[in-house]
Motif scaffolding. Structure first.
Motif, PDB file in Angstrom:
ATOM      1  N   ASP A   1       0.869  -1.195   0.000  1.00 52.79           N
ATOM      2  CA  ASP A   1       0.000   0.000   0.000  1.00 52.79           C
ATOM      3  C   ASP A   1       0.896   1.232   0.000  1.00 52.79           C
ATOM      4  OD1 ASP A   1      -2.520  -1.389   0.326  1.00 52.79           O
ATOM      5  OD2 ASP A   1      -1.852  -1.855   2.360  1.00 52.79           O
ATOM      6  N   TYR A   2       1.960   1.161   0.833  1.00 58.20           N
ATOM      7  CA  TYR A   2       2.897   2.283   0.956  1.00 58.20           C
ATOM      8  C   TYR A   2       4.322   1.776   0.770  1.00 58.20           C
ATOM      9  CZ  TYR A   2      -1.027   4.939   2.645  1.00 58.20           C
ATOM     10  OH  TYR A   2      -2.248   5.564   2.716  1.00 58.20           O
ATOM     11  N   VAL A   3       5.197   2.680   0.313  1.00 52.00           N
ATOM     12  CA  VAL A   3       6.592   2.304   0.053  1.00 52.00           C
ATOM     13  C   VAL A   3       7.517   3.329   0.701  1.00 52.00           C
ATOM     14  CG1 VAL A   3       8.309   1.800  -1.750  1.00 52.00           C
ATOM     15  CG2 VAL A   3       5.887   1.362  -2.205  1.00 52.00           C
ATOM     16  N   ALA A   4       8.565   2.825   1.374  1.00 49.68           N
ATOM     17  CA  ALA A   4       9.627   3.703   1.894  1.00 49.68           C
ATOM     18  C   ALA A   4      10.922   3.288   1.198  1.00 49.68           C
ATOM     19  CB  ALA A   4       9.753   3.537   3.401  1.00 49.68           C
ATOM     20  N   VAL A   5      11.574   4.246   0.550  1.00 49.13           N
ATOM     21  CA  VAL A   5      12.831   3.966  -0.162  1.00 49.13           C
ATOM     22  C   VAL A   5      13.990   4.384   0.737  1.00 49.13           C
ATOM     23  CG1 VAL A   5      14.183   4.437  -2.247  1.00 49.13           C
ATOM     24  CG2 VAL A   5      11.681   4.428  -2.373  1.00 49.13           C
ATOM     25  N   MET A   6      14.889   3.429   1.032  1.00 50.80           N
ATOM     26  CA  MET A   6      16.011   3.727   1.930  1.00 50.80           C
ATOM     27  C   MET A   6      17.336   3.785   1.187  1.00 50.80           C
ATOM     28  SD  MET A   6      15.477   1.810   5.582  1.00 50.80           S
ATOM     29  CE  MET A   6      16.715   2.735   6.488  1.00 50.80           C
ATOM     30  N   TYR A   7      18.167   4.733   1.606  1.00 49.36           N
ATOM     31  CA  TYR A   7      19.534   4.807   1.077  1.00 49.36           C
ATOM     32  C   TYR A   7      20.457   5.271   2.206  1.00 49.36           C
ATOM     33  CZ  TYR A   7      23.600   5.785  -1.735  1.00 49.36           C
ATOM     34  OH  TYR A   7      24.872   5.752  -2.236  1.00 49.36           O
ATOM     35  N   ALA A   8      21.551   4.563   2.404  1.00 47.39           N
ATOM     36  CA  ALA A   8      22.572   4.939   3.399  1.00 47.39           C
ATOM     37  C   ALA A   8      21.964   5.233   4.774  1.00 47.39           C
ATOM     38  CB  ALA A   8      23.371   6.139   2.904  1.00 47.39           C
TER      39      ALA A   8
ATOM     40  N   GLY B   1       5.862   7.186   0.019  1.00 49.32           N
ATOM     41  CA  GLY B   1       4.567   7.558  -0.541  1.00 49.32           C
ATOM     42  C   GLY B   1       3.730   6.313  -0.737  1.00 49.32           C
ATOM     43  N   ASN B   2       2.513   6.485  -1.279  1.00 46.79           N
ATOM     44  CA  ASN B   2       1.743   5.272  -1.567  1.00 46.79           C
ATOM     45  C   ASN B   2       2.305   4.631  -2.832  1.00 46.79           C
ATOM     46  OD1 ASN B   2       0.375   6.336  -3.914  1.00 46.79           O
ATOM     47  ND2 ASN B   2      -1.078   7.362  -2.562  1.00 46.79           N
TER      48      ASN B   2
ATOM     49  N   ILE C   1       5.326  16.548  -1.146  1.00 45.85           N
ATOM     50  CA  ILE C   1       4.802  16.613  -2.516  1.00 45.85           C
ATOM     51  C   ILE C   1       3.273  16.533  -2.461  1.00 45.85           C
ATOM     52  CG2 ILE C   1       4.849  15.494  -4.800  1.00 45.85           C
ATOM     53  CD1 ILE C   1       7.672  14.300  -3.549  1.00 45.85           C
ATOM     54  N   THR C   2       2.769  15.536  -1.695  1.00 52.36           N
ATOM     55  CA  THR C   2       1.328  15.449  -1.391  1.00 52.36           C
ATOM     56  C   THR C   2       1.230  15.095   0.096  1.00 52.36           C
ATOM     57  OG1 THR C   2       1.078  13.064  -1.719  1.00 52.36           O
ATOM     58  CG2 THR C   2       0.910  14.441  -3.702  1.00 52.36           C
ATOM     59  N   ASP C   3       0.009  14.887   0.579  1.00 46.80           N
ATOM     60  CA  ASP C   3      -0.162  14.520   1.999  1.00 46.80           C
ATOM     61  C   ASP C   3       0.524  13.200   2.343  1.00 46.80           C
ATOM     62  OD1 ASP C   3      -1.480  16.781   2.614  1.00 46.80           O
ATOM     63  OD2 ASP C   3      -3.498  15.932   2.494  1.00 46.80           O
ATOM     64  N   THR C   4       0.712  12.344   1.331  1.00 46.09           N
ATOM     65  CA  THR C   4       1.314  11.030   1.604  1.00 46.09           C
ATOM     66  C   THR C   4       2.698  10.873   0.977  1.00 46.09           C
ATOM     67  OG1 THR C   4       0.098  10.185  -0.304  1.00 46.09           O
ATOM     68  CG2 THR C   4      -0.866   9.760   1.861  1.00 46.09           C
ATOM     69  N   HIS C   5       3.099  11.819   0.124  1.00 43.80           N
ATOM     70  CA  HIS C   5       4.324  11.650  -0.668  1.00 43.80           C
ATOM     71  C   HIS C   5       5.390  12.682  -0.261  1.00 43.80           C
ATOM     72  CE1 HIS C   5       6.041  11.079  -5.042  1.00 43.80           C
ATOM     73  NE2 HIS C   5       6.837  10.611  -4.100  1.00 43.80           N
ATOM     74  N   TYR C   6       6.564  12.177   0.154  1.00 42.03           N
ATOM     75  CA  TYR C   6       7.674  13.041   0.573  1.00 42.03           C
ATOM     76  C   TYR C   6       8.971  12.535  -0.056  1.00 42.03           C
ATOM     77  CZ  TYR C   6       4.547  14.678   4.294  1.00 42.03           C
ATOM     78  OH  TYR C   6       3.486  15.216   4.991  1.00 42.03           O
ATOM     79  N   ALA C   7       9.894  13.439  -0.352  1.00 38.93           N
ATOM     80  CA  ALA C   7      11.208  13.018  -0.862  1.00 38.93           C
ATOM     81  C   ALA C   7      12.288  13.977  -0.367  1.00 38.93           C
ATOM     82  CB  ALA C   7      11.209  12.971  -2.383  1.00 38.93           C
ATOM     83  N   ALA C   8      13.454  13.406  -0.034  1.00 41.72           N
ATOM     84  CA  ALA C   8      14.564  14.220   0.484  1.00 41.72           C
ATOM     85  C   ALA C   8      15.559  14.491  -0.637  1.00 41.72           C
ATOM     86  CB  ALA C   8      15.245  13.476   1.640  1.00 41.72           C
TER      87      ALA C   8
END
Length: 359
Positions: A234-241, A248-249, A319-326
């Motif tokens: 349903d949701y995804v978290a992308v990890m790096y280092a 986001g969803n 980006i949206t209520d559910t979508h964030y990026a660093a």
């Protein structure tokens, strides 16, 4: 509808003492998971996916040290809501109150999870007897029901089998049955299908999805296979280092990714319709976390890196209520950068396919 939070990780920081020095493996992870939902944590090997979840299970290796943060877990006992910070529990409390009982984990290779000297029936019953003092006959009955639930035929006979007598797919089903034996609130799947062939893989994923619907449990997948993520999350978290760089969803991550690292991961997925004759790989090697990270850890591998990336770590941009990026590319003053053309056409193809399937 008010969603109920099952797991809430805040500012988690973990380092490991090694012969080469301190490795800052997890650097300020923040994550939420709600009841009945599936979260997939993706990233290359060494990005911190498994370490984060092992901390949630209280099974960090002895050279690991939690520097800061909290892992709040919510469950019900006798119809009363209980909230605990897992990091504040002793090893004994984790074993008796949480592990296997409230949070269960399915590991990558079933053969390393199963005891070769015990029948599979005894291994499924063990948790029920230990945690709930279930009478043996009742535990036996439930173990047979669980084997049937995970799709093993002739369950009564299989109870007497040893792990080596079963195929890889059946062993993984047994591991799932063991994980579900104490009705956990949260199931953590660490690359649960890596050791299996593709047809069995699809069946196991479908099985976990089906069980989740029936039992209303929350599931976390740890994987580097984005094909798996598309099927289950349903949701995804992308990890790096050791950090989450985008979350986001599932539609936002697959159809509107914003972080160059996510672009790289999606571009590296094999695709039969691609015009490229080579499989894309992200340039460079993952960050060495023995060294202090200055600025954005992905910067040395990022062809879109800006000057600021080498100096200041980017915050999470909304980006949206559910979508964030660093990524500094989302700053209002940054130059306009579009995702690679090949990835854009791949996403367009995926959207077209999704539209056709929906019809």
């Amino acid at each position: 509808m008010n969603k109920e939070k099952v797991l809430s990780i805040r500012d988690l920081s973990i380092s490991f003492k090694t012969s080469a020095g301190m490795v800052n493996a997890i650097r300020g992870v923040k994550l939420d998971l709600y009841r009945g939902e599936t979260l997939a944590i993706v990233g290359e090997s060494g990005s911190g996916k498994s370490v984060t979840m092992k901390a949630a299970m209280g099974i960090l290796s002895s050279n690991g040290e939690v520097n800061s943060g909290s892992i709040n877990f919510t469950y019900y006992r006798d119809n009363k809501k209980v909230e605990v910070d897992i990091l504040k529990l002793s090893k004994k409390e984790m074993r008796t109150r949480i592990n296997g009982k409230r949070i269960a984990m399915i590991f990558q290779d079933p053969m390393t999870s199963l005891n070769p000297t015990m029948t599979i029936g005894a291994q499924i019953m063990e948790g029920m007897i230990w945690h709930y003092k279930t009478p043996k006959r009742e535990a036996q009955k439930k173990a047979i029901e669980l084997l049937e639930l995970v799709g093993i035929t002739n369950a009564e006979k299989r109870m007497k089998n040893y792990p080596h007598q079963l195929s890889g797919g059946m062993r993984q089903r047994v591991v799932i049955a063991i994980a579900l034996a104490c009705n956990p609130d949260l199931l953590i799947c660490d690359e649960p299908t890596t050791a299996l062939d593709v047809t069995i893989q699809a069946k196991i994923l479908e099985l976990i999805k089906d069980l989740q619907r029936k039992l209303n449990i929350s599931v976390i997948y740890i994987t580097h296979d984005l094909g798996v993520v598309a099927k289950v999350a349903d949701y995804v978290a992308v990890m790096y280092a050791g950090k989450i760089v985008e979350k986001g969803n599932v539609d936002e991550i697959f159809y509107d990714p914003r972080h160059p690292y996510t672009w790289g991961l999606l571009s590296a997925m094999p695709d039969i319709d691609t015009t490229d004759d080579k499989l894309y790989t992200i340039p460079g090697t993952p960050a060495n976390l023995l060294n202090k990270v200055e600025g954005d850890a992905f910067s040395p591998r990022n062809i879109y890196a800006l000057n600021i990336d080498n100096r200041i770590e980017p915050p999470m941009f909304k980006i949206t209520d559910t979508h964030y990026a660093a990524t500094w590319l989302l700053h209002e003053n940054s130059p306009k950068v579009e995702m690679p053309e090949e990835l854009r056409s791949r996403i367009d193809r995926m959207l077209k396919e999704a539209y056709v399937d929906a019809k």
